[in-house]
Design a protein around this motif. Sequence first.
Motif, PDB file in Angstrom:
ATOM      1  N   TYR A 196       0.859  -1.186   0.000  1.00  0.00           N
ATOM      2  CA  TYR A 196       0.000   0.000   0.000  1.00  0.00           C
ATOM      3  C   TYR A 196       0.891   1.230   0.000  1.00  0.00           C
ATOM      4  O   TYR A 196       1.752   1.383   0.876  1.00  0.00           O
ATOM      5  N   ASP A 197       0.699   2.112  -0.979  1.00  0.00           N
ATOM      6  CA  ASP A 197       1.459   3.360  -1.072  1.00  0.00           C
ATOM      7  C   ASP A 197       0.575   4.528  -0.642  1.00  0.00           C
ATOM      8  O   ASP A 197      -0.480   4.760  -1.251  1.00  0.00           O
ATOM      9  N   ALA A 198       0.988   5.251   0.378  1.00  0.00           N
ATOM     10  CA  ALA A 198       0.319   6.489   0.773  1.00  0.00           C
ATOM     11  C   ALA A 198       1.004   7.643   0.045  1.00  0.00           C
ATOM     12  O   ALA A 198       2.162   7.969   0.337  1.00  0.00           O
ATOM     13  N   VAL A 199       0.320   8.240  -0.904  1.00  0.00           N
ATOM     14  CA  VAL A 199       0.914   9.248  -1.781  1.00  0.00           C
ATOM     15  C   VAL A 199       1.182  10.531  -1.001  1.00  0.00           C
ATOM     16  O   VAL A 199       0.330  11.007  -0.237  1.00  0.00           O
ATOM     17  N   THR A 200       2.375  11.104  -1.206  1.00  0.00           N
ATOM     18  CA  THR A 200       2.743  12.368  -0.559  1.00  0.00           C
ATOM     19  C   THR A 200       2.979  13.486  -1.567  1.00  0.00           C
ATOM     20  O   THR A 200       3.154  14.632  -1.168  1.00  0.00           O
ATOM     21  N   SER A 201       2.987  13.171  -2.859  1.00  0.00           N
ATOM     22  CA  SER A 201       3.205  14.195  -3.880  1.00  0.00           C
ATOM     23  C   SER A 201       1.931  15.017  -4.086  1.00  0.00           C
ATOM     24  O   SER A 201       0.887  14.757  -3.472  1.00  0.00           O
ATOM     25  N   ASP A 202       1.991  16.010  -4.981  1.00  0.00           N
ATOM     26  CA  ASP A 202       0.860  16.915  -5.187  1.00  0.00           C
ATOM     27  C   ASP A 202      -0.388  16.191  -5.682  1.00  0.00           C
ATOM     28  O   ASP A 202      -1.508  16.675  -5.480  1.00  0.00           O
ATOM     29  N   ILE A 203      -0.219  15.038  -6.319  1.00  0.00           N
ATOM     30  CA  ILE A 203      -1.373  14.330  -6.876  1.00  0.00           C
ATOM     31  C   ILE A 203      -2.238  13.697  -5.791  1.00  0.00           C
ATOM     32  O   ILE A 203      -3.325  13.188  -6.068  1.00  0.00           O
ATOM     33  N   LYS A 204      -1.790  13.737  -4.535  1.00  0.00           N
ATOM     34  CA  LYS A 204      -2.570  13.141  -3.442  1.00  0.00           C
ATOM     35  C   LYS A 204      -3.929  13.825  -3.277  1.00  0.00           C
ATOM     36  O   LYS A 204      -4.857  13.236  -2.711  1.00  0.00           O
ATOM     37  N   ALA A 205      -4.072  15.055  -3.783  1.00  0.00           N
ATOM     38  CA  ALA A 205      -5.360  15.730  -3.716  1.00  0.00           C
ATOM     39  C   ALA A 205      -6.408  15.033  -4.562  1.00  0.00           C
ATOM     40  O   ALA A 205      -7.609  15.131  -4.302  1.00  0.00           O
ATOM     41  N   TYR A 206      -5.951  14.322  -5.601  1.00  0.00           N
ATOM     42  CA  TYR A 206      -6.864  13.583  -6.472  1.00  0.00           C
ATOM     43  C   TYR A 206      -6.861  12.085  -6.157  1.00  0.00           C
ATOM     44  O   TYR A 206      -7.879  11.407  -6.303  1.00  0.00           O
ATOM     45  N   ALA A 207      -5.715  11.571  -5.752  1.00  0.00           N
ATOM     46  CA  ALA A 207      -5.573  10.130  -5.519  1.00  0.00           C
ATOM     47  C   ALA A 207      -4.609   9.911  -4.359  1.00  0.00           C
ATOM     48  O   ALA A 207      -3.400  10.069  -4.517  1.00  0.00           O
ATOM     49  N   PRO A 208      -5.112   9.546  -3.189  1.00  0.00           N
ATOM     50  CA  PRO A 208      -4.241   9.458  -2.013  1.00  0.00           C
ATOM     51  C   PRO A 208      -3.450   8.166  -1.890  1.00  0.00           C
ATOM     52  O   PRO A 208      -2.589   8.068  -1.018  1.00  0.00           O
ATOM     53  N   ALA A 209      -3.712   7.153  -2.743  1.00  0.00           N
ATOM     54  CA  ALA A 209      -3.081   5.857  -2.511  1.00  0.00           C
ATOM     55  C   ALA A 209      -2.879   5.088  -3.810  1.00  0.00           C
ATOM     56  O   ALA A 209      -3.553   5.326  -4.821  1.00  0.00           O
ATOM     57  N   SER A 210      -1.932   4.146  -3.755  1.00  0.00           N
ATOM     58  CA  SER A 210      -1.718   3.154  -4.807  1.00  0.00           C
ATOM     59  C   SER A 210      -1.679   1.775  -4.160  1.00  0.00           C
ATOM     60  O   SER A 210      -1.330   1.644  -2.975  1.00  0.00           O
ATOM     61  N   HIS A 211      -2.018   0.741  -4.937  1.00  0.00           N
ATOM     62  CA  HIS A 211      -2.097  -0.622  -4.421  1.00  0.00           C
ATOM     63  C   HIS A 211      -1.335  -1.571  -5.339  1.00  0.00           C
ATOM     64  O   HIS A 211      -1.303  -1.374  -6.553  1.00  0.00           O
ATOM     65  N   GLU A 212      -0.756  -2.623  -4.733  1.00  0.00           N
ATOM     66  CA  GLU A 212       0.031  -3.587  -5.497  1.00  0.00           C
ATOM     67  C   GLU A 212      -0.129  -4.979  -4.894  1.00  0.00           C
ATOM     68  O   GLU A 212       0.034  -5.150  -3.682  1.00  0.00           O
ATOM     69  N   VAL A 213      -0.482  -5.964  -5.722  1.00  0.00           N
ATOM     70  CA  VAL A 213      -0.654  -7.347  -5.292  1.00  0.00           C
ATOM     71  C   VAL A 213       0.308  -8.227  -6.080  1.00  0.00           C
ATOM     72  O   VAL A 213       0.494  -8.043  -7.289  1.00  0.00           O
ATOM     73  N   MET A 214       0.907  -9.211  -5.415  1.00  0.00           N
ATOM     74  CA  MET A 214       1.939 -10.042  -6.025  1.00  0.00           C
ATOM     75  C   MET A 214       1.741 -11.508  -5.666  1.00  0.00           C
ATOM     76  O   MET A 214       1.400 -11.848  -4.529  1.00  0.00           O
TER      77      MET A 214
END
Length: 301
Positions: A265-283
Motif C-alpha cells: 500500500y502506497d500512501a501518496v505524498t506528492s501533489d497528486i494526493k489531492a486527487y488520488a491518495p493511494a496506490s495498491h500492489e498485489v503479487m
Amino acid sequence: MKKLSIIAVLLLAFQMQAQQDPQYTQYMYNMNVVNPAYAGSRENLSFGLLYRKQWSGIDGAPETGTFFGHAPVGDNLGVGLSVIADQIGPVQETNVYADVSYTLRLGGEHNLAFGVKAGATFHDIGLTDLTVQNPDDPFFNQNINSTTPNIGAGFFYYTNKYYLSLSVPNLLSSVHLDDNGNNLGSESQHYFLTGGYVFDLSENTELKPSFLVKSSFDAPTSFDANLNVRFYKKLEFGASYRLDDSFSGLVNFAISPSFRIGYAYDAVTSDIKAYAPASHEVMLLFDLNFPKRVSRSPRYF
C-alpha cells in the motif's frame, strides 16, 4: 473542464511513466523485469504475477499487470521472460522481453552475472475517443499503433547475504506520441541501481534493508529505501519510502515453500494526493524446484 484537467494529468503521467517505467514497490521480488542478469540466479524455476493500481481514485490512472519468470540452464546460463501490460487513460502499452544471463563463479558464495534482454514495446493510443475542446484538431483525429524494438543489459553481483545490481533495460530511445515536434510520450535510456543485505537477527528472524535508484538523463531521479523483516521464513513485513512521492507498507506470506502472496500500500505524498491518495500492489510468487537439484541459496531476494 474537469475532464480536461484529468486528461492533462494523465498525459503528464504517461510522459513521466514512459521515461521512468516500470515502477514497483515490491521491486525486490521481480528484479529480472529491469535486470536481465538476475535471470537464473535462484537455482529453480521462478515466476510471478503482479498487479499495480496507481493513484487509485482517478479514472484512467495507471494500471499495470506483469508476468515474469526465469530459470537456470546448466551451471552458468540463465533465461527469463517478462510481459508488462500498462493502461494509462487512452494509452495501452505492452512490453514483451526475453532475457539471457551468464554467471561467473568467483569462489565461495560470490557470483557475478551479466545479462542482456531483447524484445519489443507495443503501443495502442486511442486519441479519437477523447473529449477535447477542439474536435477539429488533427492530432486527435486518429489513433496511434506502433511497435518499437529495444534491448537492455545489466550486471548482478550477489552472495547468500547481499547483492548489488545495475542495469539499463532500454538502451534505445524512441518517441511514441509527437505533437508538432513536442514529445508527449517517449522511451528514453534510464538506469536502475539496487542493492540489499540480509541480517540474521536470530534463528527465526531476518532483517533486510534495500534501496533502489532509477533515473534517466531527461527525467527526475527516483530513490526508494526499504526495510523488511521476515519471521520463520514465512511471514514478512516491510516499510518503504519513495523520495517526494510516497510512504509504503508491505506484507507477504509464504502459503507453502513454493508459493508466496504479497501486498503493498502506497500512501501518496506528492501533489497528486489531492486527487488520488493511494496506490495498491498485489503479487503472487511461485518457485518450482528441479528434480535432483538442491538449492544452495537461502536467499529471499
